[in-house]
Design an enzyme around this catalytic site. Structure first.
Site, short mmCIF file in Angstrom:
data_model
loop_
_atom_site.label_atom_id
_atom_site.label_comp_id
_atom_site.label_asym_id
_atom_site.label_seq_id
_atom_site.Cartn_x
_atom_site.Cartn_y
_atom_site.Cartn_z
CD GLU A 60 -1.66 -2.45 1.40
OE1 GLU A 60 -0.55 -2.66 1.95
OE2 GLU A 60 -2.44 -3.38 1.08
CG HIS A 130 -12.03 -7.64 5.40
ND1 HIS A 130 -11.37 -8.46 6.28
CD2 HIS A 130 -11.38 -7.78 4.21
CE1 HIS A 130 -10.38 -9.08 5.65
NE2 HIS A 130 -10.37 -8.68 4.40
#
Lengths: 325, 393
Positions: A60, A130
C-alpha cells in the site's frame, strides 16, 4: 439513463475518465485483468492496456508513493486500496506526502491529480479488518479532500469530479452498497460538486446528517419518526473535507435539532467535529443537545456486528430523545 | 506466472544455504587520490569544459557548507545539513544526467542542485525562509526544490521519495520522454519500508529510475553495521531484480561513469538501476548533531585522506586544466559571494500572512480563508506580538 449498481457506476466513471484523458491510470492490488476483488476496474485493462490499468505488488505504501510520483509528474493516477482497513501502511505517503506536496514546495510541485479509491464500511460480515470507516483520520490533515458517495448516481458524478479536481482526493466507496441496489445513472459524462452537501428530503422538526452507507439508515429512521408525526430534514454530507457548514447550519437553524451518525467509533469521529462547529454556528437556535449515533469505541466486531452498527433503531431513539428533551 | 526459478534453477540434493557475501559485488574505482587513473580504468564522457564546471560546483559546495555551518553557529540560520566528504555523489550524478532528468533527493544532495544552476541567492532565500524562497518559507533550511531545474522539493520524512521516484519515472516512460529519474537516499533510509516498496514497484513495472544510495556510513549516530547486515545495500538491489553496481563514491569519475551508463541502460531497457556509492559522512549529520559522541577522530582522519574534491583537483592539475592561482581565486571569490548573499537574504521580508493558507489546496477553501481572516484581525489588535507580519496587513 441506465440502471447501474454502485460498482457499475464507478466502473463507468473510470472508463469515462480514462477515455477522456490518456494520462489517467488505474492501478492497485488485483486491479488489472481480474478487475479488482470487487470488479470495479473490470474491462479497463482490455480497453486501455496493461500500461494504464495494472496489478501492483502487495504494498500500500508503494502504491500511494508510486501514485504521488505519477501525479507530481503530470499523470492522473487513480490508485485503489483494496480495503480502507489497509490504507494505514500508506498513511505516511498520504498525510505527509500527498497532503503537503503543494504546500511544502510553494507550489513548485503538486499531486493534485491524485485520486485514491477505497471500499470502506461494515455490514458485510467482514470483521475488524474489512469493515472500518477511516475517513476521520484523513480529515485531520489539511491538503486532502475526502468524499463518500451514497448511491450509484452520486458515485459516478462525485468520482469524476474527484479525478478532475486539482487536489488529492480520497474517495471512500460504501462496499455494503456495491451490489445492494441499482439506480438511474446518466450514461454521459457528468460531475457533482465537491464540498457541497445534498439535502435529500426537507423537514421542519429535526435535521439528520450522515454520509455514504449510513444514509440508508437515516432515511429509514426518518420514516419511522414520520409515523410519529416528526418531520425530518435528511442531509447527505457527501464531502467530508471540506464540508458544507452552510447547508447544515441553515438546516439546523430551521429545525433546532441535529442527529449525526457514522459507523466509525464515536470518539474523535467526524461527528464530533460537526457538533462543535454547529453549536458555534447555531447555539441560540438549538432546542436540544446535538446527538451522535456512532460505532462503539471498540474495534469493529464480527459476531456482534448487528449490535455494533448505528442502525435505524438507534437513530430513531436519538430522534425521540432530541425531540422530547 | 514466473516459473523460471522452479523449472530452470540448479538443483541440489543436499541443503545449501546461500550467504549474502557469496555474491561478490565489485567496487568501481577510476581515479586514485593522487589524481592518476587506475590502470585500465575507463573515463566517463568528460571534457575540460564539463570537468571545470564540475570542479567549480564542488568548490561552491564546500564553501557554502563551511559558511552555512558557521552561520548556524552564529545563530543566523536555524539549521543546516552539510555534505562534507561526499560531495562527489550528488555533483557527479547531476553531471552525468541531462537537464530534463528529474532529481529526487534526500537532503544531502544540494550539489546536484548547484550543478543545475540554483543560484547562491536562491539557496540563501530558502535557508532564510524569506518571501523570495521558492518554497515560500514553509520548510526548514535545506529543503530546496525547483520545478524549473527538475529538482523535486525535499521532504523531511525519510525515504518517501523512493516509491515516488518509481512513479515519476513510470510517468516519464509512458510519455515516451528522453528522461529518467534519479533517486538519492542514504543507507539509513534503505531500512524504511518505502525503500523496499519503491524498488519492488520500479522493478515490476519497469520504471526508468536510477536508485542512488549514498552509503556514507552513518544514519545520524547509528553506524552502518548497526543499520544492516549482509552485503551492503547493493545486495538488496540484486534481490529485487534491479541491475546494480557498487562504486567508490569519493571518486567523481567513477560516479559519473556509473550514472552515465545507468541512464543509458534505464532509458534503453526501460528499467531501474541501482548504484551503491561507498563514501563517508565526514561532517556531522546536521548542525544539531556532534559526531565526537559516537566515533573517533582517527576514523575521521582516515577518511579525510579520501577527500573527493582534493582527488578531483589532483586530476585537474594533472590534466593541466587547473592551477593553484585559479584555485585560490575561485575559493576566495566564492567565500565573498556567499557572505554577501547571506547579508542580502537575511534582510528580505518573510512571506506575507496569506501564504499561510495558500497552496494547502489549489484555492483556499472557505474555512481556511475564514481562519486566516480571524487571525489577521487578531494580529491587528496585537501588532507588537506578531512583528513579522503585522506591519504588512
Amino acid at each position: 439513463m441506465a440502471q447501474m449498481n454502485l460498482l457499475q457506476a464507478i466502473n463507468n466513471a473510470l472508463d469515462i475518465a480514462m477515455a477522456d484523458n490518456d494520462r489517467a491510470l488505474c492501478f492497485g492490488e488485483d486491479v488489472g485483468h481480474f478487475g479488482g476483488v470487487f470488479r470495479a476496474t473490470s474491462g479497463l485493462q482490455d480497453k486501455y492496456g496493461k500500461e494504464r490499468c495494472f496489478n501492483t505488488p502487495l504494498t500500500e505504501q508503494g502504491i500511494i508513493g508510486f501514485a504521488n510520483g505519477l501525479a507530481a509528474q503530470g499523470s492522473v493516477p487513480i490508485a485503489e486500496i483494496q480495503f480502507a482497513d489497509y490504507i494505514f501502511p500508506a498513511f505516511d505517503q498520504i498525510v505527509n506526502e500527498s497532503a503537503k506536496f503543494r504546500y511544502r514546495s510553494g507550489n513548485e510541485f503538486n499531486v493534485g491529480n491524485l485520486t485514491i479509491r477505497s471500499p470502506y464500511g461494515g455490514g458485510i460480515a467482514g470483521g475488524l479488518y474489512h469493515s472500518q470507516s477511516p475517513e476521520a483520520y484523513f480529515t485531520h490533515t489539511p491538503g486532502l479532500k475526502v468524499v463518500v458517495p451514497r448511491n450509484p448516481y452520486q458515485a459516478k458524478g462525485l468520482l469524476l469530479a474527484s479525478i478532475r479536481d486539482d487536489n488529492p482526493v480520497i474517495f471512500f466507496e460504501p462496499k455494503r452498497l456495491y451490489r445492494a441496489s441499482t439506480g438511474e445513472v446518466p450514461e454521459e459524462d457528468y460531475q457533482l460538486p465537491l464540498g457541497k452537501a445534498d439535502v435529500v428530503s426537507t423537514g421542519d422538526d429535526i435535521t439528520l446528517l450522515a454520509w455514504g452507507a449510513q444514509m440508508e439508515i437515516m432515511e429509514k429512521a426518518a420514516e419511522m419518526a414520520s409515523a410519529d408525526g416528526i418531520s425530518c430534514e435528511v442531509i447527505d454530507l457527501r464531502s467530508i473535507l471540506p464540508w458544507d457548514v452552510e447547508t447544515v447550519a441553515n438546516s439546523v437553524m430551521k429545525t433546532g435539532r441535529l442527529v449525526i451518525s457514522h459507523e466509525a467509533p464515536v470518539t474523535s469521529g467526524f461527528a464530533g467535529e460537526i457538533a462543535a462547529t454547529i453549536q458555534q454556528e447555531c447555539f441560540l437556535h438549538l432546542e436540544s443537545p446535538i446527538e451522535r449515533v456512532c460505532g462503539l469505541d471498540t474495534p469493529y466486531p464480527l459476531a456482534q456486528e448487528k449490535e455494533y452498527i448505528p442502525d435505524h433503531l438507534k437513530v430513531y431513539e436519538a430522534i425521540k430523545r432530541s425531540i422530547n428533551y | 506466472m514466473n516459473t523460471e526459478i522452479y523449472n530452470e534453477g540448479p538443483v541440489v540434493h543436499k541443503p545449501v544455504f546461500i550467504d549474502g557475501h557469496s555474491v561478490e559485488i565489485p567496487i568501481l574505482k577510476v581515479l586514485q587520490q593522487d589524481g592518476t587513473l587506475y590502470p585500465g580504468a575507463e573515463l566517463p564522457e568528460i571534457d575540460q569544459e564539463l570537468a571545470t564546471k564540475v570542479y567549480k560546483t564542488l568548490a561552491f559546495h564546500r564553501v557554502l557548507d563551511e559558511r552555512m555551518v558557521a552561520a548556524q553557529r552564529q545563530g543566523r540560520v536555524s539549521f543546516y545539513i552539510a555534505a562534507l566528504g561526499e560531495e562527489a555523489t550528488s555533483v557527479g550524478g547531476a553531471a552525468a544526467l541531462k537537464d530534463q532528468d528529474m532529481i529526487m533527493a534526500q537532503y544531502r544532495e544540494q550539489g546536484a542542485l548547484m550543478f543545475r544552476g540554483f543560484t547562491t541567492e536562491q539557496f540563501m532565500n530558502q535557508m532564510f525562509s524569506n518571501e523570495k524562497d521558492l518554497g515560500k518559507g514553509r520548510q526548514m533550511p535545506i529543503h530546496y526544490g525547483s520545478n524549473e531545474l527538475n529538482y523535486m522539493t525535499i521532504s523531511s520524512p525519510l525515504g518517501t521519495q523512493i516509491p515516488q521516484a518509481s512513479g515519476y519515472a513510470y510517468g516519464q516512460k509512458l510519455q515516451g520522454l528522453d528522461a529518467v529519474t534519479i533517486c538519492y537516499f542514504g543507507e539509513g533510509a534503505a531500512s524504511e519500508g518505502d525503500f523496499h516498496a519503491g524498488l519492488n514497484m520500479a522493478a515490476v513495472h519497469k520504471a526508468p529510475v536510477i536508485f542512488f544510495c549514498r552509503n556514507n556510513g552513518y544514519a545520524i549516530s547509528t553506524p552502518s553495521d548497526e543499520q544492516y547486515v549482509g552485503n551492503g545495500i547493493a545486495s538488496r538491489g540484486v534481490g529485487y531484480g534491479v541491475k546494480t553496481i557498487r562504486i567508490d563514491g569519493n571518486d567523481i569519475l567513477a560516479v559519473m561513469k556509473a550514472v552515465q551508463l545507468a541512464r543509458e541502460y534505464a532509458l534503453k531497457e526501460s528499467a531501474p538501476v541501482m548504484i551503491e556509492a561507498m563514501s563517508y559522512r565526514l561532517g556531522a549529520h546536521s548542525t544539531s548533531d556532534d559526531p565526537s559522541g559516537y566515533r573517533t577522530r582517527e576514523e575521521e582522519a582516515k577518511w579525510q585522506a579520501h577527500d573527493p574534491i582534493l582527488r578531483m583537483k589532483n586530476w585537474m592539475l594533472a590534466q593541466n586544466w587547473w592551477d593553484e592561482a585559479q584555485e585560490s581565486e575561485l575559493f576566495e571569490g566564492l567565500r565573498d559571494e556567499v557572505l554577501a548573499a547571506v547579508k542580502v537574504a537575511e534582510k528580505i521580508d518573510k512571506p506575507e500572512l496569506q501564504e499561510m493558507v495558500n497552496d494547502v489546496y489549489d484555492v483556499p477553501p472557505k474555512h481556511l480563508q475564514d481562519q486566516l481572516d480571524a487571525l489577521a484581525e487578531h494580529i491587528k489588535k496585537y501588532p507588537d506580538a506578531y512583528p513579522v507580519t503585522s506591519g504588512r496587513l
